[in-house]
Design a protein around this motif. Sequence first.
Motif, PDB file in Angstrom:
ATOM      1  N   LEU A  40       0.818  -1.213   0.000  1.00 52.81           N
ATOM      2  CA  LEU A  40       0.000   0.000   0.000  1.00 52.81           C
ATOM      3  C   LEU A  40       0.852   1.263   0.000  1.00 52.81           C
ATOM      4  CD1 LEU A  40      -2.530  -1.124   2.734  1.00 52.81           C
ATOM      5  CD2 LEU A  40      -2.975  -0.992   0.282  1.00 52.81           C
ATOM      6  N   SER A  43      -1.232   7.068   0.309  1.00 53.77           N
ATOM      7  CA  SER A  43      -2.535   7.517  -0.182  1.00 53.77           C
ATOM      8  C   SER A  43      -3.566   6.385  -0.103  1.00 53.77           C
ATOM      9  CB  SER A  43      -2.382   8.001  -1.632  1.00 53.77           C
ATOM     10  OG  SER A  43      -3.638   8.224  -2.203  1.00 53.77           O
ATOM     11  N   GLN A  44      -3.168   5.170  -0.477  1.00 54.10           N
ATOM     12  CA  GLN A  44      -4.083   4.029  -0.391  1.00 54.10           C
ATOM     13  C   GLN A  44      -4.431   3.707   1.059  1.00 54.10           C
ATOM     14  OE1 GLN A  44      -1.695   1.251  -2.702  1.00 54.10           O
ATOM     15  NE2 GLN A  44      -3.238   1.253  -4.326  1.00 54.10           N
ATOM     16  N   GLU A  45      -3.461   3.806   1.965  1.00 53.39           N
ATOM     17  CA  GLU A  45      -3.746   3.576   3.380  1.00 53.39           C
ATOM     18  C   GLU A  45      -4.783   4.576   3.888  1.00 53.39           C
ATOM     19  OE1 GLU A  45      -0.341   3.452   5.915  1.00 53.39           O
ATOM     20  OE2 GLU A  45       0.254   1.449   5.253  1.00 53.39           O
ATOM     21  N   SER A  47      -7.048   6.135   2.065  1.00 56.71           N
ATOM     22  CA  SER A  47      -8.336   5.781   1.460  1.00 56.71           C
ATOM     23  C   SER A  47      -8.984   4.613   2.184  1.00 56.71           C
ATOM     24  CB  SER A  47      -8.147   5.426  -0.016  1.00 56.71           C
ATOM     25  OG  SER A  47      -7.776   6.561  -0.763  1.00 56.71           O
ATOM     26  N   GLN A 140      -8.463  -2.431  -7.668  1.00 53.25           N
ATOM     27  CA  GLN A 140      -8.854  -1.023  -7.552  1.00 53.25           C
ATOM     28  C   GLN A 140      -9.022  -0.689  -6.083  1.00 53.25           C
ATOM     29  OE1 GLN A 140     -12.114   0.103 -10.032  1.00 53.25           O
ATOM     30  NE2 GLN A 140     -12.112   2.210  -9.337  1.00 53.25           N
ATOM     31  N   LEU A 141      -8.598   0.514  -5.696  1.00 59.20           N
ATOM     32  CA  LEU A 141      -8.698   0.908  -4.296  1.00 59.20           C
ATOM     33  C   LEU A 141      -8.884   2.417  -4.201  1.00 59.20           C
ATOM     34  CD1 LEU A 141      -6.265  -0.264  -1.480  1.00 59.20           C
ATOM     35  CD2 LEU A 141      -7.344   1.949  -1.491  1.00 59.20           C
ATOM     36  N   SER A 142      -9.982   2.809  -3.550  1.00 56.02           N
ATOM     37  CA  SER A 142     -10.224   4.217  -3.230  1.00 56.02           C
ATOM     38  C   SER A 142     -11.046   4.235  -1.950  1.00 56.02           C
ATOM     39  CB  SER A 142     -10.972   4.922  -4.371  1.00 56.02           C
ATOM     40  OG  SER A 142     -12.319   4.503  -4.420  1.00 56.02           O
ATOM     41  N   LEU A 146     -13.367  -0.791  -3.481  1.00 52.80           N
ATOM     42  CA  LEU A 146     -12.274  -1.736  -3.249  1.00 52.80           C
ATOM     43  C   LEU A 146     -12.560  -2.986  -4.068  1.00 52.80           C
ATOM     44  CD1 LEU A 146      -9.727  -2.628  -1.646  1.00 52.80           C
ATOM     45  CD2 LEU A 146     -11.275  -3.498   0.113  1.00 52.80           C
TER      46      LEU A 146
END
Length: 194
Positions: A40, A43-45, A47, A140-142, A146
């Motif tokens: 991660l 930024s992903q963490e 999100s 995909q991750l936001s 997810l």
Amino acid sequence: MRYLMTLAFLVITFASQAEQCLQSPPKSANFVSEPANNKLTRSQEASLNRLFKELSRSWVGKSSGYYCVGEEPQSAHKEYKSHQLEITFSNDESLILRAHSQAQDSDEFSQKLSSLTVYADQGFLRFDQNNAAGDIWIEQLSSTHLSVWSISRAGTVYHLINRVIKRSAGAFTITMTTYSNNRLTSYYEGHLRH
């Protein structure tokens, strides 16, 4: 608004039912032969932290889907199931999300209990086990979406599982698609509100 939500549900349901039993996974899933893509970024963490906090409560709704019966694609058919669904997410520890679900089968009056723990710990995203055995592939991750892939094995059968969570204001959808030994064997989609 209710009409648009119903129409969207029907379009999504029709699209998912159009998939043929025992078909191969999508080409986008061929990355699973590579090392897990679960490292991660900051930024992903952030999100994930927002997504986990938004999900952390009890949700109720319905799920529908199917499992495939048969050995050959030409003769395989879908057995449809629907459930009343309740999912409780807890986020007591930072970047750890625990889910407990209860599904009431609408036809057979049976209940199914299941749980899942998602770890976003030490810079990695993992399911159920906070070590390499829980590795997943991030598609995909936001903070509102997810999509991940994971592999589980049972003897000589391995299951490639795609889980997708999409959150909106006061609601979310969750889908789970399973490919067993590279053939589509089940698909379920739940729509929940708090």
